[in-house]
Structures are given as C-alpha cells and as structure tokens.
Scaffold this motif. Structure first.
Motif, PDB file in Angstrom:
ATOM      1  N   TYR A 199       1.336  -5.745  37.722  1.00 39.29           N
ATOM      2  CA  TYR A 199       0.231  -5.397  36.837  1.00 39.29           C
ATOM      3  C   TYR A 199       0.573  -4.135  36.057  1.00 39.29           C
ATOM      4  CZ  TYR A 199      -2.430  -8.541  39.823  1.00 39.29           C
ATOM      5  OH  TYR A 199      -2.879  -9.631  40.521  1.00 39.29           O
ATOM      6  N   GLN A 235      -1.406  -0.929  34.299  1.00 38.30           N
ATOM      7  CA  GLN A 235      -2.688  -0.257  34.224  1.00 38.30           C
ATOM      8  C   GLN A 235      -2.559   0.960  33.326  1.00 38.30           C
ATOM      9  OE1 GLN A 235      -4.469   1.355  37.894  1.00 38.30           O
ATOM     10  NE2 GLN A 235      -6.486   0.760  37.136  1.00 38.30           N
ATOM     11  N   GLN A 250      -8.364   1.479  31.452  1.00 39.30           N
ATOM     12  CA  GLN A 250      -8.251   0.025  31.382  1.00 39.30           C
ATOM     13  C   GLN A 250      -8.206  -0.583  32.770  1.00 39.30           C
ATOM     14  OE1 GLN A 250      -8.150  -1.764  28.415  1.00 39.30           O
ATOM     15  NE2 GLN A 250      -8.690   0.227  27.596  1.00 39.30           N
ATOM     16  N   GLY A 251      -8.488  -1.809  32.804  1.00 37.73           N
ATOM     17  CA  GLY A 251      -8.351  -2.534  34.058  1.00 37.73           C
ATOM     18  C   GLY A 251      -6.894  -2.842  34.310  1.00 37.73           C
ATOM     19  N   LEU A 252      -6.674  -3.695  35.248  1.00 34.95           N
ATOM     20  CA  LEU A 252      -5.309  -4.107  35.565  1.00 34.95           C
ATOM     21  C   LEU A 252      -4.972  -5.358  34.764  1.00 34.95           C
ATOM     22  CD1 LEU A 252      -6.612  -2.762  38.299  1.00 34.95           C
ATOM     23  CD2 LEU A 252      -4.463  -3.565  39.293  1.00 34.95           C
ATOM     24  N   GLN A 253      -3.903  -5.262  34.010  1.00 38.92           N
ATOM     25  CA  GLN A 253      -3.462  -6.398  33.194  1.00 38.92           C
ATOM     26  C   GLN A 253      -2.341  -7.126  33.924  1.00 38.92           C
ATOM     27  OE1 GLN A 253      -5.120  -7.051  30.242  1.00 38.92           O
ATOM     28  NE2 GLN A 253      -6.416  -5.374  30.956  1.00 38.92           N
ATOM     29  N   LEU A 287       0.871   2.860  34.261  1.00 36.72           N
ATOM     30  CA  LEU A 287       1.149   2.749  35.686  1.00 36.72           C
ATOM     31  C   LEU A 287       1.436   1.279  35.961  1.00 36.72           C
ATOM     32  CD1 LEU A 287       1.130   4.130  38.525  1.00 36.72           C
ATOM     33  CD2 LEU A 287      -1.275   3.396  38.689  1.00 36.72           C
ATOM     34  N   LEU A 308       1.953  -1.492  38.694  1.00 36.08           N
ATOM     35  CA  LEU A 308       1.628  -1.745  40.085  1.00 36.08           C
ATOM     36  C   LEU A 308       2.171  -3.098  40.515  1.00 36.08           C
ATOM     37  CD1 LEU A 308      -2.063  -0.628  39.759  1.00 36.08           C
ATOM     38  CD2 LEU A 308      -0.464   0.447  41.331  1.00 36.08           C
ATOM     39  N   PHE A 350      -1.492  -3.538  47.374  1.00 38.23           N
ATOM     40  CA  PHE A 350      -0.810  -2.859  46.281  1.00 38.23           C
ATOM     41  C   PHE A 350       0.104  -1.743  46.762  1.00 38.23           C
ATOM     42  CE2 PHE A 350      -2.632  -4.389  42.284  1.00 38.23           C
ATOM     43  CZ  PHE A 350      -3.677  -5.166  42.755  1.00 38.23           C
ATOM     44  N   GLY A 351       1.182  -1.584  46.020  1.00 39.92           N
ATOM     45  CA  GLY A 351       2.030  -0.421  46.205  1.00 39.92           C
ATOM     46  C   GLY A 351       1.451   0.765  45.454  1.00 39.92           C
ATOM     47  N   PRO A 352       2.075   1.942  45.588  1.00 40.92           N
ATOM     48  CA  PRO A 352       1.562   3.154  44.941  1.00 40.92           C
ATOM     49  C   PRO A 352       1.766   3.172  43.438  1.00 40.92           C
ATOM     50  CG  PRO A 352       3.629   3.606  46.024  1.00 40.92           C
ATOM     51  CD  PRO A 352       3.272   2.193  46.390  1.00 40.92           C
ATOM     52  N   PHE A 409     -13.205  -3.153  41.286  1.00 35.84           N
ATOM     53  CA  PHE A 409     -12.767  -4.235  40.416  1.00 35.84           C
ATOM     54  C   PHE A 409     -13.053  -5.583  41.072  1.00 35.84           C
ATOM     55  CE2 PHE A 409     -10.320  -1.845  37.307  1.00 35.84           C
ATOM     56  CZ  PHE A 409      -9.995  -0.694  37.990  1.00 35.84           C
ATOM     57  N   GLY A 457     -11.348  -7.609  36.351  1.00 36.97           N
ATOM     58  CA  GLY A 457     -12.333  -7.045  35.443  1.00 36.97           C
ATOM     59  C   GLY A 457     -11.923  -5.634  35.050  1.00 36.97           C
TER      60      GLY A 457
END
Lengths: 113, 109
Positions: free
Chosen positions: A35, A37, A41-44, A88, A90, A104-106, B87, B100
């Motif tokens: 992802y 980020q 914003q959200g996670l793309q 970022l 992820l 998730f990783g850092p 989220f 989201g």
C-alpha cells in the motif's frame, strides 16, 4: 512470532532514480499486499501477491512493480521516481488470500527530492 | 471499481460509546475489515465481518449488513488511547483490498 519487517525504514532518493523496498511477512503467511499512504490520505492498494503470483493490482502506473519469492518475502520496485511518489509504503501479510486479516509492517518512508 | 465512505472525523468523551459507519460499493465482495492507526504508527487489525451480524472483541464490536452494503465499528467505554484513525476495508474475491479514507477519532477527557 516475529512481526512483519520492512527494509529500509527510511529512504531519500532523487527524481529519476529507482528504488527497491523489501518486506518479510510473518512466518506462515503466504499473502503479501503493498500500500501507498500519503499525508491525509487513506491507504492506496498497490498489489497483492500470493504464492509468488500477483493476484491483483491497483491503479498505479507500470513504474510500480513487485514480486514475491518462494519464502513469501516480497519486494516492490519503483522506477523513474517522481516527486509525487514520496509516501509511506506499507506492506501487510496474511495467512491466505483474500487477505481480510492483514498484519502491517512499520513501513518505508520514501522521500523523493 | 470499489468505493467506501466513512465519516472523516468523530469526537467523543472518555467513557462514551461511538459508532463509525462505513458504506461500500464493490463487486466480488468478500468481507469488511477494520483497522486502527495511531499517528506515526502502522495500521493494526481490529475486526473482520464476512457474514451479516455482529462480531465482538472486548470493547470493540463490528457489524455487517451485506444486503445494505453497510457496516459499522462500535467502540465502547472510550479511553484516551482510542484516539486514532480508523479505517474500514473491503476485500474482494479477486484478492484486492480497498481502504476507506479513514475516520479520525478524538477522545476528550
């Protein structure tokens, strides 16, 4: 169990360069998703790999690519870096796919100058 | 494609109950998940709903109605440490996860 690890944690690159980020999933997890980020914003979603196969890809240009190895470790590559790629990154691992319970990783903080 | 809607901000006081709603549009729906992210941290998994109904995990509960394309996260007995972004995320049969934009929860004393 060790968690998801990502290397490097921070990276500064200049426009036009390429970068490779690495992700080691939790032991026994066969699915890895990536992802992007950005602030506010959200996670793309970038892509998901399961058993070395890319199952799905998000709406990112072809400059973004990835792969997964037989030990489930994954790498993502961004070529011809642009300023807008600063974010970022992820990775998240899960036992299987569809990955509905992701760990998730850092993250890797990439800055493009 | 997929789209999700959730409120951008919610404020509540310690000890209160707060509900964060999430509506989605997707094809090949597999399930709805919830994640918490504190400033500077990575998202952490909270809950998952694959079938209609309520899932409870301690102070947190999550609900799904597949027919309404709707879910919510319920946080009870709010604590200051619950201040974070939340989220919702839809996963599809094809292996794609869409998140989201996140709801920023502020818990006040």
């Amino acid at each position: 169990k060790a968690g998801v690890t990502q290397t490097p944690r921070y990276l500064i690159k200049t426009r036009g360069q390429q970068v490779t980020l690495s992700c080691s999933p939790i032991s026994g997890h066969r699915s890895v998703s990536w992802y992007q980020q950005t602030p506010g914003q959200g996670l793309q979603f970038l892509f998901e790999y399961f058993s070395e196969t890319q199952r799905n890809k998000g709406n990112f240009p072809g400059r973004f690519s990835g792969r997964q190895f037989s030990n489930s470790r994954s790498e993502m590559n961004v070529s011809t870096l642009e300023l807008g790629d600063s974010a970022l990154y992820l990775c998240a691992s899960s036992v299987t796919s569809p990955s509905y319970e992701q760990y998730f990783g850092p993250g890797t903080r990439l800055t493009v100058t | 494609g997929q789209s999700l809607e959730q409120p951008s901000e919610v404020t509540a006081v310690e000890g209160a109950i707060v509900q964060i709603n999430c509506t989605y549009q997707t094809s090949g729906f597999y399930g709805l998940s919830w994640y918490q992210q504190h400033d500077g941290g990575a998202p952490t998994f909270l809950s998952y709903n694959g079938l209609d109904g309520l899932e409870e995990t301690g102070r947190f509960s999550s609900f799904l109605s597949r027919s309404d394309s709707y879910g919510y996260l319920l946080l009870q007995e709010l604590q200051m440490k619950d201040s974070a972004s939340y989220f919702c995320a839809v996963s599809t049969n094809a292996g794609k996860s869409t998140f989201g934009d996140g709801t920023t929860l502020t818990v006040k004393p």
